[in-house]
Design a protein around this motif. Structure first.
Motif, PDB file in Angstrom:
ATOM      1  N   SER A  82      -2.723  -5.937 -77.465  1.00 29.52           N
ATOM      2  CA  SER A  82      -2.678  -5.495 -78.862  1.00 29.52           C
ATOM      3  C   SER A  82      -1.396  -5.978 -79.544  1.00 29.52           C
ATOM      4  O   SER A  82      -1.424  -6.467 -80.680  1.00 29.52           O
ATOM      5  N   TYR A  83      -0.265  -5.845 -78.851  1.00 27.83           N
ATOM      6  CA  TYR A  83       1.011  -6.314 -79.405  1.00 27.83           C
ATOM      7  C   TYR A  83       0.970  -7.822 -79.651  1.00 27.83           C
ATOM      8  O   TYR A  83       1.380  -8.301 -80.718  1.00 27.83           O
ATOM      9  N   THR A  84       0.474  -8.567 -78.683  1.00 26.98           N
ATOM     10  CA  THR A  84       0.445 -10.026 -78.807  1.00 26.98           C
ATOM     11  C   THR A  84      -0.472 -10.454 -79.942  1.00 26.98           C
ATOM     12  O   THR A  84      -0.140 -11.362 -80.716  1.00 26.98           O
ATOM     13  N   THR A  85      -1.627  -9.822 -80.041  1.00 26.73           N
ATOM     14  CA  THR A  85      -2.553 -10.143 -81.132  1.00 26.73           C
ATOM     15  C   THR A  85      -1.901  -9.921 -82.493  1.00 26.73           C
ATOM     16  O   THR A  85      -2.011 -10.760 -83.392  1.00 26.73           O
ATOM     17  N   ALA A  86      -1.226  -8.781 -82.635  1.00 26.50           N
ATOM     18  CA  ALA A  86      -0.574  -8.473 -83.916  1.00 26.50           C
ATOM     19  C   ALA A  86       0.530  -9.474 -84.237  1.00 26.50           C
ATOM     20  O   ALA A  86       0.683  -9.908 -85.385  1.00 26.50           O
ATOM     21  N   GLU A  87       1.321  -9.861 -83.233  1.00 26.25           N
ATOM     22  CA  GLU A  87       2.404 -10.816 -83.466  1.00 26.25           C
ATOM     23  C   GLU A  87       1.868 -12.192 -83.836  1.00 26.25           C
ATOM     24  O   GLU A  87       2.387 -12.860 -84.746  1.00 26.25           O
ATOM     25  N   LEU A  88       0.820 -12.624 -83.143  1.00 22.12           N
ATOM     26  CA  LEU A  88       0.230 -13.921 -83.482  1.00 22.12           C
ATOM     27  C   LEU A  88      -0.390 -13.892 -84.871  1.00 22.12           C
ATOM     28  O   LEU A  88      -0.291 -14.865 -85.627  1.00 22.12           O
TER      29      LEU A  88
END
Length: 760
Positions: free
Chosen positions: A77-83
């Motif tokens: 979830s964190y990675t998706t939001a950052e990308l």
């Protein structure tokens, strides 16, 4: 133990010394006085509220979302939001599958390449689109089919799910079809989600068209009167319309899963009809016992109404247990489920009694040549109960063994995530995804993305990318250090990004892809990395769901124990209820694996098995089915308790409780099963699984567990069933809602026909 009420102390409902049922204090007395004093005003108010619900609830399906499986705060979830924030084009959600119009050409033909480049430039000029990449621009073999007959243009539609759906509806007619030398079909996550929403909305309308007339026929058979049969159906329709309005309001504050409308329509119609069926049956019993219509309604509210209230609270708590999970898919269904249960109970306890007051004895009007004629009502159920209790050990052990055997396939369950194969085989979005799986070396829609943080040196990043590219099932790794295949750099051209794209050949929801995610996360690096993508989301979802599941089960168990204790005043009966209800779900879970995971009956049922079950769906099915099982359990134990307090004999109470509720529970289960099976005709596999699975659980609970297992177990536990320590008994009398004094019904054997044994 001495029952609270002696049979000899009962007064006739027409006795001049008996107090008016409408004069009782407490919440039920207030409701009884309201519906018997102002029935027309209440019905007018409910009619206005229903009309408002129709207006507010219009277009609610368009507000639903098909996502919600990610765990907030997880690595994926964190990675998706950052990308999404830093490189929104890194995660394409729209794929254009381009093929030569002339089958004798391939995608490298000059005319085909020219038409495809024009198409890519046109798409890049769309306001809602960014990050357009085509095979003809990037010369990336991963975007070209192995036989050269097709190639891809990938893009990202910006915005949230609603914005993406709106943009896709505008883009689809402009890009789908023939463009010069090429033909174009649309796919990708956005197209799959949009197609799912459209199919589910259409299927829901069909389900309602199927369920309503069949339900009316069943109700006519149960009551033998068109007027009595119409009342539960009208209450169900009011409940569904009210629920749609509540869902529409909820969508203003949070995302609501597309499954919510199917679930709440089934629950709204099913529960409202169950509750209304129970209340109308009790009202007719009171009329037959000699009460006038207003007193009959008041007594019905203070007896059957009490049961309905406890039942609604129990079902609501079971659905509320989904709030412990972090995915909005489950949380939104909890919000919607709680709302539909409360609306169903309110409609049954307010609108229905008001209508019964106005109808009076006309509730039995329009008798039809169907339903029960002659004979003692429930005699067959009484004979079955006596048979089971005479052979209690045999029936108890045999029933448990059969239920456990039916649940055995669930031990081999494999959890995954939904993909395009949920859709009908004719759906274009699914056909495009199948082409990607079968003809391309890897699918951009299932690629993993590794976010790189910490400004690593070029050499360190190259070593990391090469190491990841050596992992099993990895097709290629592309990122700032170049493109790598099998540990070797094949292209020095590197995009100026801070993420690494990992294209792999494993199914996105397979054990192989989950294993790949874990291996990538364990690759050593001198900088910070985090992984996202469909397989990473699945990995985190499985972990998050398993972590929260014990809490959800604890919420259900503890609240169920408390509510059943307050209802019955027994310590043992709540424990038995939880265990028996759990056993009633074994057939459902076994069937889910045997049919939907392993693919048995996939042909007749019309779906494509994927070899796994969506991770969150069994949780949803458990909460719904357990709540509905409690619904019927409360109906039964409430009536058994009433008979026990009236007569004082445990075995007689069990027989008479089943006699009075066996047909009612079976009818209610058949009606709810019809609604769930109608939902199960959906062309989307998970909706089909939800409808058919819960429908099976309801039938097993009513026809096997309540008819065979419960009387056998209660015969074995005997009078100990009703025992409670004195302090807990006093607490229950203070907190629990006490029953109305029992009426002697003309169609139930009296004390002279059924000896009361051993009241000590």
């Amino acid at each position: 133990m001495t029952p609270q009420t002696s049979p000899t102390s009962q007064t006739s409902p027409s006795s001049p010394t008996s107090s008016s049922p409408q004069s009782a204090a407490g919440p039920r007395g207030l409701v009884a006085r309201a519906v018997t004093t102002w029935p027309r005003l209440l019905l007018l108010l409910i009619l206005l509220l229903t009309a408002g619900a129709v207006v507010v609830g219009g277009g609610v399906a368009e507000r639903m979302s098909s996502g919600g499986s990610q765990i907030p705060g997880s690595e994926s979830s964190y990675t998706t939001a950052e990308l999404e924030r830093r490189w929104p084009a890194s995660q394409p959600n729209l794929l254009l599958l381009v093929s030569p119009r002339d089958a004798s050409r391939d995608v490298d033909d000059p005319a085909v390449a020219s038409a495809a480049r024009d198409l890519a430039r046109q798409l890049a000029g769309e306001k809602a689109v960014l990050g357009v990449v085509s095979y003809w621009q990037a010369e990336d073999t991963a975007l070209r089919a192995r036989d050269g007959g097709e190639a891809l243009i990938t893009a990202r539609i910006r915005g949230d799910e609603d914005a993406v759906d709106d943009a896709l509806e505008a883009l689809e007619p402009r890009y789908q079809g023939t463009h010069g030398a090429v033909d174009v079909r649309l796919g990708g996550p956005a197209a799959v989600r949009h197609a799912s929403q459209e199919v589910i909305a259409d299927d829901l309308v069909r389900a309602e068209v199927i369920a309503l007339p069949v339900t009316l026929v069943l109700l006519v058979v149960v009551f033998g009167s068109a007027v009595a049969a119409a009342l539960p159906l009208l209450v169900g329709i009011v409940s569904v319309l009210g629920t749609n309005a509540v869902l529409r309001v909820i969508t203003e504050f949070t995302d609501v899963s597309v499954y919510a409308q199917n679930l709440t329509t089934a629950l709204g119609l099913g529960l409202a009809i169950d509750y209304a069926l129970f209340l109308v049956r009790r009202h007719r019993e009171e009329l037959a016992a000699g009460r006038d219509p207003r007193d009959a309604v008041a007594v019905t509210l203070r007896t059957a109404g009490r049961t309905v209230l406890y039942s609604a609270l129990t079902v609501a708590v079971c659905l509320a247990s989904m709030l412990v999970f972090e995915q909005y898919f489950l949380r939104s269904l909890a919000y919607a489920g709680i709302a539909v249960v409360l609306i169903s109970a309110a409609a049954s306890l307010i609108a229905l009694p008001a209508a019964l007051v106005l109808l009076g004895h006309r509730v039995n009007a329009l008798r039809l040549p169907v339903g029960r004629r002659g004979g003692s009502p429930g005699a067959g159920w009484a004979r079955l109960a006596r048979l089971v209790m005479r052979r209690a050990p045999l029936f108890a052990v045999g029933t448990v063994a059969v239920l456990l055997a039916l649940g055995l396939p669930f031990k081999d369950v494999r959890f995954g995530t939904a993909d395009d194969r949920q859709l009908p085989s004719s759906s274009e979005a699914r056909l495009v995804q199948e082409e990607l799986r079968n003809e391309f070396p890897g699918s951009p829609g299932s690629a993993l993305a590794v976010l790189v943080e910490g400004k690593p040196a070029a050499k360190a990043l190259a070593e990391y990318s090469g190491e990841v590219s050596r992992l099993a099932h990895v097709v290629q790794v592309a990122g700032p250090a170049g493109r790598f295949v099998d540990g070797k750099r094949v292209d020095d051209a590197a995009p100026a990004t801070g993420y690494v794209s990992v294209l792999h050949s494993a199914e996105s929801a397979s054990p192989q892809s989950v294993s790949l995610v874990k291996k990538i996360r364990s690759v050593p690096a001198s900088f910070e990395t985090s992984v996202t993508g469909p397989a990473a989301v699945l990995t985190d979802t499985q972990h998050g769901t398993a972590e929260r599941l014990p809490w959800a089960l604890a919420v259900i168990a503890v609240t169920t124990l408390i509510l059943v204790f307050l209802l019955t005043g027994s310590v043992l009966l709540p424990l038995l209820t939880v265990v028996v209800n759990g056993l009633s779900l074994t057939a459902m879970f076994g069937a889910v694996v045997w049919v939907f995971q392993d693919g048995h009956l996939s042909g007749p049922l019309g779906f494509t098995p994927t070899g796994d079950i969506e991770t969150a769906l069994p949780v949803l099915m458990f909460c719904v089915a357990f709540g509905l099982s409690m619904d019927y359990g409360v109906f039964l134990v409430s009536r058994i308790k009433e008979e026990y307090e009236f007569g004082g004999d445990h075995r007689d109470a069990v027989v008479l409780g089943i006699r009075r509720t066996g047909g009612l529970i079976t009818a209610a289960a058949l009606i709810l099963a019809v609604v769930m099976v109608a939902i199960g005709t959906s062309r989307v596999t998970n909706i089909k699984m939800l409808g058919l699975g819960v429908g099976l659980a309801v039938l097993m609970d009513a026809m096997v567990v309540r008819a065979l297992l419960v009387p056998a177990v209660l015969r074995l536990t005997g009078r100990a069933t009703w025992w409670a320590p004195a302090p807990l008994r006093r607490l229950q009398r203070r907190v629990g809602l006490e029953e109305e004094a029992r009426t002697t019904y003309p169609d139930i054997p009296t004390r002279t026909e059924r000896p009361v044994s051993g009241r000590t």
